[in-house]
Design an enzyme around this catalytic site. Sequence first.
Site, short mmCIF file in Angstrom:
data_model
loop_
_atom_site.label_atom_id
_atom_site.label_comp_id
_atom_site.label_asym_id
_atom_site.label_seq_id
_atom_site.Cartn_x
_atom_site.Cartn_y
_atom_site.Cartn_z
N ARG A 85 11.51 8.15 -3.96
CA ARG A 85 10.32 8.06 -3.37
C ARG A 85 10.57 7.36 -2.32
O ARG A 85 10.82 6.06 -2.50
CB ARG A 85 9.47 7.66 -4.39
CG ARG A 85 7.93 7.39 -3.59
CD ARG A 85 6.92 7.09 -4.61
NE ARG A 85 5.71 6.82 -4.08
CZ ARG A 85 4.99 5.55 -4.08
NH1 ARG A 85 5.67 4.33 -4.68
NH2 ARG A 85 3.90 5.48 -3.67
N HIS A 129 2.42 3.85 3.43
CA HIS A 129 2.61 2.42 2.40
C HIS A 129 2.50 1.27 3.37
O HIS A 129 3.25 0.45 3.76
CB HIS A 129 4.11 2.47 1.97
CG HIS A 129 4.20 1.91 0.62
ND1 HIS A 129 4.91 2.42 -0.41
CD2 HIS A 129 4.04 0.50 0.44
CE1 HIS A 129 4.71 1.39 -1.56
NE2 HIS A 129 4.43 0.32 -0.89
N GLU A 174 -1.32 3.17 -2.93
CA GLU A 174 -2.40 1.59 -3.58
C GLU A 174 -3.28 1.44 -2.30
O GLU A 174 -3.31 0.58 -1.70
CB GLU A 174 -1.47 0.65 -3.75
CG GLU A 174 -0.40 0.90 -5.01
CD GLU A 174 0.36 -0.59 -5.28
OE1 GLU A 174 0.13 -1.39 -4.77
OE2 GLU A 174 0.98 -0.15 -6.40
N ASN A 302 0.77 3.77 -10.17
CA ASN A 302 1.55 2.55 -10.32
C ASN A 302 1.26 1.68 -11.33
O ASN A 302 -0.24 1.29 -11.10
CB ASN A 302 1.56 1.95 -8.75
CG ASN A 302 2.43 2.66 -7.64
OD1 ASN A 302 2.74 4.03 -7.99
ND2 ASN A 302 2.46 2.21 -6.40
N TYR A 304 1.81 -2.34 -13.27
CA TYR A 304 2.49 -3.42 -13.25
C TYR A 304 1.99 -4.17 -14.45
O TYR A 304 3.04 -4.98 -15.26
CB TYR A 304 2.65 -3.97 -12.03
CG TYR A 304 3.49 -3.53 -10.91
CD1 TYR A 304 4.76 -3.74 -10.94
CD2 TYR A 304 3.09 -2.59 -10.05
CE1 TYR A 304 5.70 -2.93 -9.92
CE2 TYR A 304 3.70 -1.97 -9.15
CZ TYR A 304 5.09 -1.97 -9.00
OH TYR A 304 5.86 -1.69 -8.14
N GLU A 375 5.64 4.05 -9.59
CA GLU A 375 5.91 2.64 -9.39
C GLU A 375 5.83 1.97 -10.82
O GLU A 375 4.85 1.86 -11.23
CB GLU A 375 5.43 1.80 -8.30
CG GLU A 375 5.77 1.96 -6.89
CD GLU A 375 5.19 0.92 -6.04
OE1 GLU A 375 5.02 0.07 -6.34
OE2 GLU A 375 4.83 1.51 -4.96
C1 FCB Z 1 3.17 -2.56 -5.14
C2 FCB Z 1 3.64 -1.79 -3.94
C3 FCB Z 1 5.09 -2.04 -3.66
C4 FCB Z 1 5.70 -3.30 -4.32
C5 FCB Z 1 5.26 -3.53 -5.55
C6 FCB Z 1 5.91 -4.83 -6.28
O1 FCB Z 1 1.89 -3.05 -5.25
O2 FCB Z 1 3.21 -0.77 -3.85
O3 FCB Z 1 5.47 -1.89 -2.18
O4 FCB Z 1 5.46 -4.51 -3.30
O5 FCB Z 1 3.85 -3.58 -5.74
#
Ligand code: FCB
Length: 470
Positions: A85, A129, A174, A302, A304, A375
């Site tokens: 990607r 992006h 995002e 995405n 995290y 992500e």
């Molecule tokens: C996300 C972004 C990516 C990277 C990660 C850690 O928010 O999409 O570009 O910075 O975090």
Amino acid sequence: MSNPDHPPAVGVPFPPGFLWGAATAAYQIEGAATEGGRAPSIWDTFSHTEGRVVAGHTGDVACDHYHRMPSDVRLMAELGLKSYRFSVSWPRVQPGGSGPANSEGLDFYRRLVDELLGHGIEPWLTLYHWDLPQPLEDAGGWPARDTASRFADYTQLVADALGDRVTYWTTLNEPWCSAFLGYGSGVHAPGRSDGADAVRAGHHLMLGHGLAVQALRAARPQAQLGITVNLYPVTPATDAPADIDAARRIDALANRFFLDPVLRGSYPADLAADLRQVTDFGHVRDGDLAVISTPLDLVGVNYYSRHVVAAPVAGADPEPYRRAPSCWPGSEDVRFFTRGVPVTDMDWEIDAPGLVETLRRVHEEYTDLPLYVTENGSAFVDAVVGGQVDDVDRLAYFDAHLRAAHEAITAGVPLRGYFAWSLLDNFEWAWGYTKRFGMVRVDYDTQARIPKSSARWYAEVIRRNGLAAQ
Ligand code: FCB
């Protein structure tokens, strides 16, 4: 590392054809900021403005991927990636943000895609992006409605050039970050701070997404089209009604602001009520939500971490990074907690069950569409010892989140793929090169690439299409 002669049995098998990949983004890796006809984006301007990025780092050189692309693709092939990607740099292919394409810029992506296909790696193209051409910011940026139409025009140029060889397309990466970090808190480019502008930006990003989907669908009926959103479970710190309400407010701004318009064709009523002091949503025109909710083929998530929040305390000073200007317009005084669980080098709580929760929510509350984790990953401080990086923390993060992804599949979520963030250490936005997310280390002095332990482990996961039993 397991003994290759006697690998542990695959106790956690993934579905056949699961799309294993890794992700990057143009400004974070390409460098060559002034080559091949590329012009500045908002991230060039921002990173060259004193005080915006840690240590004054910029993406001018980054991982020099623009020049090293063939060997980087070879590295992907060595790791066995099924998909890659990447994002297309808008200011590389349409430097002014409007008008004709820069064929030299498009040629770079043609070569990249051909190289990937030549190695049997499925290209996954993200159109935006975060690198808005600077002239479009000068004309008002995402708070200006016209930017949505410019995005659709740019999409058409990329579809004409690459539509014959790219199947998977995501429009935006995002949009929450583009809107609320770019125009709300201002910690991302273009660094503006106005709550109403952030909300307008969010709307016009989604409008641009809808117009782009329509353009792509017309140009390439067989393409698989989607968007990537960054989602967070939002948990109240206690069962107190005020804390539960704080969680509802942050969930509306972080998640439902995008999920509802794109997948249901409406804004949540409580969001509009929370934002009453900020905006009357007068920027929303008849027909916009129909465009925004143009049917998709997939949704990219995405993931995290999780937000844990509590109600404001009268008279208390919010944490420094939550003070106005804020990325939570109308809810600036909600308090964010860390619960004392392990965190990454970004100070983000490590919360694999949150991935199960997030995927199940999208599937159960919003859509039957195939989902992809576009992500997921972690920054840690790595040590190079004898030319090797044994990144046990990052490896454990991937392992835990892949087990969570598998749990979501078992629970009925149509999860079809997973992209590790990131293939390479890279320019981590406002943090510059000080945060390392890569499975492959980049030595920024020599541009040498060193696959870390997590990369070798991931290659084995891909090869066996699953994880070892725990
Ligand atoms: C996300 C972004 C990516 C990277 C990660 C850690 O928010 O999409 O570009 O910075 O975090």
